[in-house]
Design a protein around this motif. Structure first.
Motif, mmCIF file in Angstrom:
data_model
loop_
_atom_site.group_PDB
_atom_site.id
_atom_site.type_symbol
_atom_site.label_atom_id
_atom_site.label_comp_id
_atom_site.label_asym_id
_atom_site.label_seq_id
_atom_site.Cartn_x
_atom_site.Cartn_y
_atom_site.Cartn_z
ATOM 1 N N ASP A 76 1.279 -0.963 -0.140
ATOM 2 C CA ASP A 76 -0.089 -0.380 -0.446
ATOM 3 C C ASP A 76 1.100 0.661 0.076
ATOM 4 O O ASP A 76 1.847 1.750 0.900
ATOM 5 N N GLU A 77 1.299 1.851 -1.391
ATOM 6 C CA GLU A 77 2.174 2.592 -1.383
ATOM 7 C C GLU A 77 1.589 4.407 -0.470
ATOM 8 O O GLU A 77 2.519 4.623 -0.009
ATOM 9 N N GLN A 78 0.646 4.729 -0.457
ATOM 10 C CA GLN A 78 0.549 5.800 0.773
ATOM 11 C C GLN A 78 0.233 5.752 1.652
ATOM 12 O O GLN A 78 0.772 6.538 2.196
ATOM 13 N N ARG A 79 0.054 4.732 2.065
ATOM 14 C CA ARG A 79 -0.002 4.375 3.747
ATOM 15 C C ARG A 79 1.419 3.812 4.395
ATOM 16 O O ARG A 79 1.973 4.568 5.171
ATOM 17 N N ARG A 81 3.768 5.512 2.637
ATOM 18 C CA ARG A 81 4.636 7.093 2.228
ATOM 19 C C ARG A 81 3.805 7.850 3.685
ATOM 20 O O ARG A 81 5.394 8.609 3.841
ATOM 21 N N GLN A 82 2.447 7.483 3.223
ATOM 22 C CA GLN A 82 2.660 8.517 5.095
ATOM 23 C C GLN A 82 3.249 7.565 6.015
ATOM 24 O O GLN A 82 3.771 8.773 7.091
#
Length: 259
Positions: A76-79, A81-82
């Motif tokens: 999960d790239e967004q997670r 990144r966060q």
């Protein structure tokens, strides 16, 4: 001044040790361990891990999903990144490939590893790589998706000298744990002898793999001193030199942790 380049402080059973997280950090500092990298294996638990170590200026963080967790936590790239944007995060990982127990989730492991490598390359962060019984595929994916400038480290190395040399050619460092002190680890000690000191890191992988003379007990960052002493014996140099060079290596690789 030692550095434990890979530990899991959130996984140590502090109640069983009759101490606290502060007690563990203090015990490490008393033995000269002034930096510790607390490594993520699970983004579900990342925030809890980060919060627990936040009071300790000696402790840095990584963010990532271990290859044996990718089935329940697909990439999960967004997670990620966060998580990486959080204060004191200096690396991405641990990630990688592990075929030891099963090859049922190879595709998911490849997808996750490639994603971690791509994002690390984009952000200019080093990657902490777990590899077990997956030598060819690990090197292939690093070559295909990794950034040789930010590179990374093959942690808790237990593979062949040939794999170590190939990783060095890709600008990766090699990190050794307490396994090198085990009686049956002579082949691995040969790898330690072969890896140049300026490309080598030391770690505990706490709470796992406690070095001799603590084998069988829970591991902790204070015990990285025994790993350093074993490296020194194998290299024929002083433990002070091992401490200094591996500290410099850590600061060079994990540049966000300088200061």
């Amino acid at each position: 001044m030692y550095v434990d380049s890979h530990c899991h402080l959130d996984r140590i059973n502090i109640e069983k040790l009759n101490t606290s997280l502060a007690g563990l950090v203090d015990a490490a500092v008393e033995r000269g361990v002034h930096k510790m990298l607390c490594v993520s294996i699970d983004l579900e638990q990342f925030e809890q891990m980060a919060t627990s170590v936040a009071p300790f200026s000696q402790v840095y963080l990584s963010a990532g999903v271990h290859p044996l967790h990718v089935d329940e936590q697909p990439y999960d790239e967004q997670r990620l990144r966060q998580a990486v944007s959080r204060n004191r995060v200096v690396a991405i990982g641990e990630t990688g490939l592990d075929y030891y127990y099963s090859k049922d989730h190879i595709e998911a492991q490849h997808e996750s590893f490639a994603g971690h490598l791509r994002l690390a390359g984009e952000l200019g962060l080093p990657v902490i790589v777990h590899t077990r019984d997956a030598r060819e595929d690990t090197l292939k994916l690093i070559d295909q998706y990794g950034n040789p400038e930010s590179a990374g480290v093959l942690h808790c190395f237990t593979e062949s000298k040939e794999m170590a040399m190939a990783a060095l050619e890709m600008n990766y460092m090699i990190s050794f744990s307490g396994i090198i002190t085990f009686k049956n680890a002579e082949e691995l000690r040969e790898v330690v002898r072969a890896v140049p000191l300026d490309k080598l890191l030391i770690e505990t992988d706490s709470p796992y793999l406690a070095p001799v003379p603590y084998r069988g007990k829970q591991n902790q960052p204070a015990y990285v001193v025994e790993v350093a002493q074993c490296v020194a014996d194998l290299k024929g140099v002083s433990v002070e030199e091992v401490a200094e060079v591996t500290q410099n290596n850590f600061n060079r690789l994990f540049s966000r942790a300088q200061g």
